[in-house]
Design an enzyme around this catalytic site. Structure first.
Site, PDB file in Angstrom:
ATOM      1  N   ARG A 122      66.133  83.803  76.753  1.00 29.58           N
ATOM      2  CA  ARG A 122      65.907  82.925  77.920  1.00 29.58           C
ATOM      3  C   ARG A 122      65.125  83.739  78.942  1.00 29.58           C
ATOM      4  O   ARG A 122      65.585  84.794  79.394  1.00 29.58           O
ATOM      5  CB  ARG A 122      67.234  82.438  78.505  1.00 29.58           C
ATOM      6  CG  ARG A 122      67.052  81.681  79.812  1.00 29.58           C
ATOM      7  CD  ARG A 122      68.291  80.956  80.292  1.00 29.58           C
ATOM      8  NE  ARG A 122      68.514  79.722  79.561  1.00 29.58           N
ATOM      9  CZ  ARG A 122      69.272  78.702  79.997  1.00 29.58           C
ATOM     10  NH1 ARG A 122      69.863  78.778  81.168  1.00 29.58           N
ATOM     11  NH2 ARG A 122      69.418  77.620  79.278  1.00 29.58           N
TER      12      ARG A 122
ATOM     13  N   HIS B 190      62.271  73.754  76.773  1.00 28.19           N
ATOM     14  CA  HIS B 190      63.683  74.025  76.449  1.00 28.19           C
ATOM     15  C   HIS B 190      63.977  73.303  75.130  1.00 28.19           C
ATOM     16  O   HIS B 190      64.625  72.256  75.099  1.00 28.19           O
ATOM     17  CB  HIS B 190      64.542  73.480  77.599  1.00 28.19           C
ATOM     18  CG  HIS B 190      65.948  73.979  77.626  1.00 28.19           C
ATOM     19  ND1 HIS B 190      66.451  74.866  76.695  1.00 28.19           N
ATOM     20  CD2 HIS B 190      66.976  73.705  78.478  1.00 28.19           C
ATOM     21  CE1 HIS B 190      67.722  75.122  76.981  1.00 28.19           C
ATOM     22  NE2 HIS B 190      68.059  74.427  78.054  1.00 28.19           N
TER      23      HIS B 190
ATOM     24  N   GLN C 278      67.550  72.258  73.968  1.00 32.48           N
ATOM     25  CA  GLN C 278      68.017  71.107  74.736  1.00 32.48           C
ATOM     26  C   GLN C 278      67.392  69.822  74.187  1.00 32.48           C
ATOM     27  O   GLN C 278      68.083  68.831  73.939  1.00 32.48           O
ATOM     28  CB  GLN C 278      67.627  71.293  76.215  1.00 32.48           C
ATOM     29  CG  GLN C 278      68.092  70.161  77.118  1.00 32.48           C
ATOM     30  CD  GLN C 278      69.596  70.181  77.319  1.00 32.48           C
ATOM     31  OE1 GLN C 278      70.149  71.187  77.709  1.00 32.48           O
ATOM     32  NE2 GLN C 278      70.262  69.069  77.053  1.00 32.48           N
TER      33      GLN C 278
ATOM     34  N   ASP D 113      66.623  65.530  85.534  1.00 31.46           N
ATOM     35  CA  ASP D 113      66.999  66.952  85.580  1.00 31.46           C
ATOM     36  C   ASP D 113      66.836  67.426  87.027  1.00 31.46           C
ATOM     37  O   ASP D 113      66.274  66.717  87.872  1.00 31.46           O
ATOM     38  CB  ASP D 113      66.109  67.761  84.613  1.00 31.46           C
ATOM     39  CG  ASP D 113      66.517  69.235  84.528  1.00 31.46           C
ATOM     40  OD1 ASP D 113      67.668  69.570  84.885  1.00 31.46           O
ATOM     41  OD2 ASP D 113      65.664  70.067  84.128  1.00 31.46           O
TER      42      ASP D 113
ATOM     43  N   CYS E 213      70.628  67.199  81.433  1.00 33.07           N
ATOM     44  CA  CYS E 213      70.932  68.396  80.637  1.00 33.07           C
ATOM     45  C   CYS E 213      72.022  69.254  81.279  1.00 33.07           C
ATOM     46  O   CYS E 213      72.617  70.082  80.610  1.00 33.07           O
ATOM     47  CB  CYS E 213      69.659  69.206  80.434  1.00 33.07           C
ATOM     48  SG  CYS E 213      68.944  69.802  81.976  1.00 33.07           S
TER      49      CYS E 213
ATOM     50  N   ARG F 172      75.033  70.168  72.223  1.00 30.06           N
ATOM     51  CA  ARG F 172      74.311  71.439  72.172  1.00 30.06           C
ATOM     52  C   ARG F 172      74.923  72.331  71.086  1.00 30.06           C
ATOM     53  O   ARG F 172      74.217  73.006  70.340  1.00 30.06           O
ATOM     54  CB  ARG F 172      74.390  72.170  73.531  1.00 30.06           C
ATOM     55  CG  ARG F 172      73.752  71.455  74.706  1.00 30.06           C
ATOM     56  CD  ARG F 172      72.254  71.404  74.622  1.00 30.06           C
ATOM     57  NE  ARG F 172      71.624  72.708  74.447  1.00 30.06           N
ATOM     58  CZ  ARG F 172      71.363  73.570  75.427  1.00 30.06           C
ATOM     59  NH1 ARG F 172      71.637  73.262  76.680  1.00 30.06           N
ATOM     60  NH2 ARG F 172      70.764  74.720  75.184  1.00 30.06           N
TER      61      ARG F 172
HETATM   62  N1   CP Z   1      71.338  72.697  79.927  1.00 28.21           N
HETATM   63  C1   CP Z   1      71.356  74.037  79.883  1.00 28.21           C
HETATM   64  O1   CP Z   1      70.550  74.678  79.227  1.00 28.21           O
HETATM   65  O2   CP Z   1      72.363  74.588  80.604  1.00 28.21           O
HETATM   66  P1   CP Z   1      72.556  76.131  80.903  1.00 28.21           P
HETATM   67  O3   CP Z   1      71.499  76.544  81.874  1.00 28.21           O
HETATM   68  O4   CP Z   1      73.933  76.209  81.501  1.00 28.21           O
HETATM   69  O5   CP Z   1      72.437  76.898  79.623  1.00 28.21           O
HETATM   70  N1  NVA Z   2      64.955  72.640  84.438  1.00 31.66           N
HETATM   71  C1  NVA Z   2      66.149  73.440  84.531  1.00 31.66           C
HETATM   72  C2  NVA Z   2      66.943  73.359  83.273  1.00 31.66           C
HETATM   73  C3  NVA Z   2      68.242  74.074  83.313  1.00 31.66           C
HETATM   74  C4  NVA Z   2      69.003  73.965  82.049  1.00 31.66           C
HETATM   75  C5  NVA Z   2      65.787  74.868  84.850  1.00 31.66           C
HETATM   76  O1  NVA Z   2      64.836  75.403  84.254  1.00 31.66           O
HETATM   77  O2  NVA Z   2      66.449  75.478  85.686  1.00 31.66           O
END
Ligand code: CP
Ligand code: NVA
Length: 335
Positions: free
Chosen positions: A123, A150, A153, A245, A285, A313
Site C-alpha cells: 500500500r 484499489h 476493493q 467514497d 468501501c 474483502r
Molecule cells: N476499504 C479499505 O481499503 O479500507 P482500509 O483503508 O481500512 O484498508
Molecule cells: N479513497 C480512499 C480509500 C480508502 C480505502 C483513500 O485512498 O484514502
C-alpha cells in the site's frame, strides 16, 4: 454449495504462467475477464467453506508480506486473517521499521524479500512505486491501494454486487463524489464485467482519463457502458447500486477545505438515493465520514450493504491469494 463446486475448489489450479495471467495484481484493467470470473467463483466457494467450518488450507507453508505506507484496517486485517485461514502466515512490515526508510532501494528490498516471502501486498501513494516493486520482485506483488487504484476493493465489490443482485452483466452501478482510486477500480471492473457504470463527479474531481478511455474500449466488447457527468441525480437515476467514497483520501488532507466545498452537492443522502431503483443497494468501501460524503441515515439504513461489503474483502482476497499463490507459483524466479 454443490459437491462439484467444492471439488472444483479443492483441485489445485494451474499456475498463472500456464494460464497466461500476470505475476502481479496491480490493476483490474490488467486482469483478463476470465480470471475475474474464476476469482468470483472461488470467492463464493471460499465464503461457503468458511461459513460451513470446512478446512481450506490451500496455502500451507506460505508467507505473505504486507508493506504498508498508509493506514489500513480492512485491507491489512482481511489479508492477514485470510492467509491464516488458508494455512499460511503473514508478516506485517511497516515502511518506517525496515531499512527502506533509511534509503535502501526498492530494488534491493524487493529482491531480498523475494527470497523470504511468497507474495507481497503493497500500500503506497504513487502507482509507479507499486509498479517498481512488481518489476523488482520475483514473487507476486498485490496492490493494496495506490493513489490511482484499489483493485482488491474493486474485485471484492464486484463479488458483493453479484451476490446481492444475482448478476453483473447489465447491472447499473452509480458512483457519486470524488473520482478517486476506488472509482477508477470500479470503472475497470464494471467495464470488464459488462456493467453500466455512471459517475457523478464535480469538475476537477473526475476519474483518471486514461482508465476511462481504456475501459470504454473494453466495454464495447463486453456490452458495458461508462457515463461520466457532473450531475449526481443523473448518475444515480435507476441505479441498482449506489456507491460513494470519502472526499478526502489519504494523502489529500491539505486539500480538505477545498474538497469539502466542491463535493458538498454530491453527498449520498436520502434525497439523492430516491433517484435510484427502490431496491438499490448502498455501497461504501469504508472508512466513512457520516455527514460528509454520506449521511448516517443512508450508511446505516436498510439499503446499506457496507458490512457485507467489508466482509467480502476477506473472501475475495483469499481467492486472490489462492489464484496467485496456489500450486507452483511460489518459488519461481530468482531462487
Ligand atoms: N476499504 C479499505 O481499503 O479500507 P482500509 O483503508 O481500512 O484498508
Ligand atoms: N479513497 C480512499 C480509500 C480508502 C480505502 C483513500 O485512498 O484514502
Amino acid at each position: 454449495m454443490t459437491g462439484r463446486a467444492l471439488k472444483a475448489t479443492r483441485q489445485p489450479s494451474p499456475p498463472p504462467h500456464r494460464r497466461g495471467g500476470g505475476k502481479d495484481l496491480l490493476t483490474i484493467g490488467a486482469i483478463p475477464a476470465s480470471r475475474i470470473v474464476r476469482l468470483l467463483r472461488s470467492a463464493r466457494e471460499l465464503k461457503t467453506m468458511r461459513q460451513r467450518g470446512l478446512p481450506h488450507h490451500y496455502l500451507t507453508g506460505t508467507t505473505l508480506g504486507l508493506l504498508f505506507e498508509k493506514p489500513s484496517t480492512r485491507t491489512r486485517v482481511s489479508f492477514e486473517a485470510g492467509i491464516n485461514q488458508l494455512g499460511g502466515k503473514s508478516l506485517f512490515l511497516s515502511a518506517t521499521d525496515i531499512q527502506l526508510c533509511r534509503g535502501e532501494s526498492i530494488a534491493d528490498t524487493a529482491r531480498v524479500l523475494s527470497r523470504y516471502l511468497d507474495a507481497l501486498v503493497i500500500r503506497t501513494d504513487d502507482h509507479a512505486t507499486v509498479e517498481e516493486w512488481a518489476r523488482q520482485a520475483t514473487i507476486p506483488v498485490i496492490n493494496g491501494l495506490t493513489d490511482l487504484c484499489h483493485p482488491c476493493q474493486g474485485l471484492s465489490d464486484l463479488f458483493t454486487i453479484r451476490e446481492k443482485k444475482g448478476a453483473l452483466n447489465g447491472v447499473k452501478l452509480a458512483y457519486v463524489g470524488d473520482g478517486n482510486n476506488v472509482a477508477n477500480s470500479l470503472i475497470e471492473g464494471a467495464a470488464k464485467m459488462g456493467m453500466a457504470i455512471s459517475l457523478g463527479c464535480p469538475s476537477g474531481y473526475e476519474p483518471d482519463q486514461r482508465i476511462v478511455d481504456v475501459a470504454r474500449v473494453e466495454a464495447e466488447h463486453t456490452g458495458g457502458s461508462i457515463e461520466l457527468g457532473e450531475n449526481p441525480q443523473v448518475a444515480v437515476k435507476e441505479a441498482d447500486a449506489v456507491y460513494t467514497d470519502v472526499w478526502v483520501s489519504m494523502g489529500r488532507e491539505r486539500e480538505q477545505s477545498r474538497r469539502l466545498k466542491a463535493l458538498a452537492p454530491y453527498q449520498l443522502n436520502e434525497r439523492l438515493l430516491k433517484y435510484a431503483r427502490p431496491d438499490a443497494i448502498v455501497m461504501h468501501c469504508l472508512p466513512a465520514y457520516r455527514g460528509q460524503e454520506i449521511t448516517a441515515a443512508v450508511l446505516d439504513g436498510p439499503q446499506s450493504v457496507v458490512l457485507d461489503q467489508a466482509e467480502n474483502r476477506l473472501h475475495m482476497q483469499k481467492a486472490i491469494l489462492v489464484e496467485w499463490l496456489g500450486c507452483g507459483t511460489r518459488r519461481t524466479g530468482g531462487r
